[in-house]
Write an enzyme that holds these catalytic residues in place. Structure first.
Site, PDB file in Angstrom:
ATOM      1  N   THR A  23     -47.278  74.926 -38.851  1.00 11.45           N
ATOM      2  CA  THR A  23     -46.803  76.142 -38.676  1.00 11.45           C
ATOM      3  C   THR A  23     -47.901  77.372 -38.713  1.00 11.45           C
ATOM      4  OG1 THR A  23     -46.392  76.622 -41.070  1.00 11.45           O
ATOM      5  CG2 THR A  23     -44.505  75.576 -39.938  1.00 11.45           C
ATOM      6  N   ASP A  24     -47.839  78.440 -38.340  1.00  8.17           N
ATOM      7  CA  ASP A  24     -48.459  79.669 -38.658  1.00  8.17           C
ATOM      8  C   ASP A  24     -47.776  80.980 -39.058  1.00  8.17           C
ATOM      9  OD1 ASP A  24     -47.183  80.840 -36.363  1.00  8.17           O
ATOM     10  OD2 ASP A  24     -48.991  80.187 -34.920  1.00  8.17           O
ATOM     11  N   GLN A  25     -48.252  82.046 -39.263  1.00  4.53           N
ATOM     12  CA  GLN A  25     -47.698  83.137 -39.932  1.00  4.53           C
ATOM     13  C   GLN A  25     -46.703  83.944 -38.914  1.00  4.53           C
ATOM     14  OE1 GLN A  25     -50.751  85.735 -40.937  1.00  4.53           O
ATOM     15  NE2 GLN A  25     -50.249  87.245 -39.605  1.00  4.53           N
TER      16      GLN A  25
END
Lengths: 161, 161, 161, 161
Positions: D32-34
């Site tokens: 995942t990323d932000q």
């Protein structure tokens, strides 16, 4: 361009010079695989580095776009054509430009070049939609439209849909 | 254990049997490097897989911890000892257990084993603090304390600080 | 130091000044996770960047070590202590030094610092054995011993085992 | 098909049924990323998982292709169209098929689907050339041609160039 609904190909012979940013990358060991070359998914991460540097060169940061304007640019399409392998410890340059844009969509184009001999290692493009933090579509605010129009070498950003 | 402020080493001969989860991993090409083995940072990602599976086995998911309870468990310490290289396409098992915990901190322990010959490839541990979405310290709610106490093979979770 | 079989702690007040390399890192979006901070395994990749830059500063490249001397330095231990989160687009510095070494083993130490306020985000160390391309143990050639002794601030590298 | 020099589009209504492999993926936190969704480069790693599982289903492993036959299949083109975000802890299926192939080139097609509601999250394709360990072009041995022809639902592999 007024009333144009489709995507606009930016002519390279446009009125002002298109902006092409250059980002330096040093290939990390972590990015190689047991074939002895860079694993192909890393090119898309390098394209991100290029994209963010281009935005920075246009006077704003993607970080602030998210924080201040609640603007996100998730991908809807990504492509890379691999011409020659990138190798461990190579010094590379990512050349990034705005290929197309509308008020709800941006297309970035990339060239990945090895610095020692200017060899083109890969070419790519990524297509992004403009959204809020809820990932629902939004319209790019005027200041970004202006900057992108400049980057794309367009005389005016007026009438872009 | 009542009133114990320090961290509690869980005796393996505790009253109930400690829970050890097993997660299967197939080594991806992307995880190898040009040394022909798995790049070392990937082990920490596999430990994450193990940790999440252990929580799932205890009856709750980390996803729901974040969503429902606004609980996060960022790392403050991570360590791995590499015994033998993991190779491309190897089938591995991550064995995860709760090594220690307090109401504001959890320590997970991991063993990485190759399935074909049961060879121990690596051992590790990660220490996590309990926080809210603002990354400020929080106290683990009772339901998690109970589950972790059970996982750690402790008779009672009472008095844990 | 002659005849010392154990690992040597390098005193920071040694005869010559220890070498500390500094590597600049710009946090990539790909390195963040949904907690809004950098995912912890990326720190080990940044440590690799630091390690390679330190070697380069000592006059040789890890790439050439592999190619010319068939020398590899796989990890046997890696550790990181996380003090504060690294955030997207942060400019960081990895400070790397040779903490210890023998002719068959090197220990690197790292500090990760945010440039804007010099805040220490993380500390780490990695322990490497010296091997050939078959990953069998080898002895570090004299030229590397000399360079590492210099980097570690030792007056002489003689007698190191 | 004899004498056909160009690439062959495999008709889905071909004589035998094309093989479509299914690979299960559980989304890792590391992916995942932000933005709170999976970072886009991970899809290409999942496609690798799918590709390798398809080959395994056809009776050979990519690992053995490299080891026994010194055959490598580096990418020359990779593309992904993102329809909906993949989220942390989602259970996904990668459906992989052989879209096209010649004796020096293979094109794989992919669909990424969420198991809970069968939603199509992404579609992609990757084009690979056949090489030796020196990354110089090679011709795919007969046994692989046969297997790929079967996978693609072609009656005969004869005459493929």
């Amino acid at each position: 361009m007024r009333g144009c609904a489709g995507i606009l190909k930016i002519p390279m012979s446009a009125h002002s010079k298109p902006v092409i940013s250059e980002s330096r990358i040093r290939v990390r060991y972590a990015e190689t695989d047991q074939m002895g070359v860079v694993y192909h998914s890393n090119h898309f991460i390098w394209f991100e580095v290029g994209r963010v540097d281009l935005l920075r060169q246009l006077g704003f940061t993607y970080k602030q776009m998210e924080k201040d304007d609640q603007l996100f640019i998730p991908l809807v399409d990504a492509r890379c054509r691999y011409k020659a392998p990138a190798l461990y410890d190579d010094e590379l340059i990512v050349r990034t430009h705005v290929r197309n844009f509308r008020e709800k969509l941006i297309v970035f184009g990339y060239e990945l070049v090895r610095t020692t001999d200017n060899l083109l290692l890969a070419e790519g493009e990524t297509t992004h939609v403009i959204t809020g933090s809820d990932l629902k579509p939004r319209t790019l605010p005027e200041k970004y439209i202006e900057a992108l129009a400049g980057a794309a070498g367009r005389p005016h950003a007026s009438g872009i849909k």
